[in-house]
Design a protein around this motif. Sequence first.
Motif, PDB file in Angstrom:
ATOM      1  N   THR A  78       0.852  -1.189   0.000  1.00 40.58           N
ATOM      2  CA  THR A  78       0.000   0.000   0.000  1.00 40.58           C
ATOM      3  C   THR A  78       0.888   1.238   0.000  1.00 40.58           C
ATOM      4  O   THR A  78       2.078   1.165   0.323  1.00 40.58           O
ATOM      5  CB  THR A  78      -0.928   0.003   1.227  1.00 40.58           C
ATOM      6  N   PRO A  79       0.319   2.391  -0.339  1.00 42.17           N
ATOM      7  CA  PRO A  79       1.131   3.614  -0.354  1.00 42.17           C
ATOM      8  C   PRO A  79       1.756   3.871   1.015  1.00 42.17           C
ATOM      9  O   PRO A  79       1.185   3.523   2.045  1.00 42.17           O
ATOM     10  CB  PRO A  79       0.108   4.705  -0.695  1.00 42.17           C
ATOM     11  N   TRP A  84      -0.624   8.911   3.742  1.00 40.71           N
ATOM     12  CA  TRP A  84      -0.591   7.482   4.059  1.00 40.71           C
ATOM     13  C   TRP A  84       0.461   7.179   5.126  1.00 40.71           C
ATOM     14  O   TRP A  84       0.301   6.241   5.914  1.00 40.71           O
ATOM     15  CB  TRP A  84      -0.312   6.667   2.797  1.00 40.71           C
ATOM     16  N   GLU A  85       1.526   7.948   5.147  1.00 39.36           N
ATOM     17  CA  GLU A  85       2.591   7.723   6.123  1.00 39.36           C
ATOM     18  C   GLU A  85       2.054   7.875   7.551  1.00 39.36           C
ATOM     19  O   GLU A  85       2.318   7.050   8.425  1.00 39.36           O
ATOM     20  CB  GLU A  85       3.734   8.711   5.865  1.00 39.36           C
ATOM     21  N   ALA A  86       1.255   8.918   7.781  1.00 44.10           N
ATOM     22  CA  ALA A  86       0.675   9.148   9.110  1.00 44.10           C
ATOM     23  C   ALA A  86      -0.282   8.020   9.486  1.00 44.10           C
ATOM     24  O   ALA A  86      -0.292   7.546  10.629  1.00 44.10           O
ATOM     25  CB  ALA A  86      -0.058  10.490   9.134  1.00 44.10           C
ATOM     26  N   ILE A  90       0.199   5.529  12.790  1.00 44.99           N
ATOM     27  CA  ILE A  90      -0.772   5.457  13.886  1.00 44.99           C
ATOM     28  C   ILE A  90      -1.487   4.107  13.918  1.00 44.99           C
ATOM     29  O   ILE A  90      -1.898   3.638  14.981  1.00 44.99           O
ATOM     30  CB  ILE A  90      -1.772   6.632  13.834  1.00 44.99           C
ATOM     31  N   ARG A  91      -1.619   3.465  12.783  1.00 47.15           N
ATOM     32  CA  ARG A  91      -2.248   2.140  12.756  1.00 47.15           C
ATOM     33  C   ARG A  91      -1.376   1.123  13.507  1.00 47.15           C
ATOM     34  O   ARG A  91      -1.876   0.245  14.190  1.00 47.15           O
ATOM     35  CB  ARG A  91      -2.469   1.696  11.313  1.00 47.15           C
ATOM     36  N   ILE A 136     -10.573  11.292   8.401  1.00 50.86           N
ATOM     37  CA  ILE A 136      -9.619  11.413   7.289  1.00 50.86           C
ATOM     38  C   ILE A 136     -10.004  10.411   6.197  1.00 50.86           C
ATOM     39  O   ILE A 136     -10.365   9.278   6.494  1.00 50.86           O
ATOM     40  CB  ILE A 136      -8.175  11.103   7.754  1.00 50.86           C
ATOM     41  N   GLU A 137      -9.890  10.856   4.941  1.00 47.78           N
ATOM     42  CA  GLU A 137     -10.072   9.957   3.794  1.00 47.78           C
ATOM     43  C   GLU A 137      -8.766   9.906   3.020  1.00 47.78           C
ATOM     44  O   GLU A 137      -8.194  10.934   2.669  1.00 47.78           O
ATOM     45  CB  GLU A 137     -11.186  10.445   2.863  1.00 47.78           C
ATOM     46  N   LEU A 138      -8.310   8.700   2.760  1.00 46.31           N
ATOM     47  CA  LEU A 138      -7.125   8.478   1.938  1.00 46.31           C
ATOM     48  C   LEU A 138      -7.559   7.766   0.666  1.00 46.31           C
ATOM     49  O   LEU A 138      -8.299   6.781   0.726  1.00 46.31           O
ATOM     50  CB  LEU A 138      -6.109   7.611   2.680  1.00 46.31           C
ATOM     51  N   THR A 139      -7.106   8.244  -0.475  1.00 48.03           N
ATOM     52  CA  THR A 139      -7.489   7.618  -1.739  1.00 48.03           C
ATOM     53  C   THR A 139      -6.286   6.922  -2.357  1.00 48.03           C
ATOM     54  O   THR A 139      -5.136   7.285  -2.104  1.00 48.03           O
ATOM     55  CB  THR A 139      -8.057   8.661  -2.721  1.00 48.03           C
TER      56      THR A 139
END
Length: 168
Positions: A78-79, A84-86, A90-91, A136-139
């Motif tokens: 995944t990116p 995406w780094e943040a 945090i995940r 937050i939305e990540l695409t």
Amino acid sequence: MKNTLLVFLVCFLVSCNNKNEQTDSALNGSDHTDSIEVNVEEELQSIEETRTAFQQAIKENRFGDLRKHGTNDVKSLTPDCGEWEAFKTIRENPTGEFHYDSLVMRPKETIIVSDSVAYDFGTSSTYYTNENGEAIELTATFLAILKKDRNDGKWKLHREVANTRILE
């Protein structure tokens, strides 16, 4: 000697040509002895069911169930840049109000390659709540290779690559 060499060369060329014709017919599917009927609509529906179950497991926080939607040797890239780094950081170490809310996949193309291999190509949105409680939305754009499990007959994620560029 010349004749022997000439005969050998002709035999070699004919032999290579026959092998090429056999390879071409196999690649074009004209060798009907090994062909298998595939009900494309049925397989597309089965892939959609797998995709929906995967998305539902994330939405319901059943992360342990995600393994049953992938092959034993699943690999996913995944990116890992920009926003995406943040998310990835945090995940891995949740703090504050972090919550992985949902994943929405929007395939643009689903192709059944054979009775046991297919691919999905499209876009997705990952929704999460960051440590401060902000939604937050990540695409991403993804390409997923699916394999059909011979034991249970279900399509499973085998390989996935995603990036931050969005399809137009």
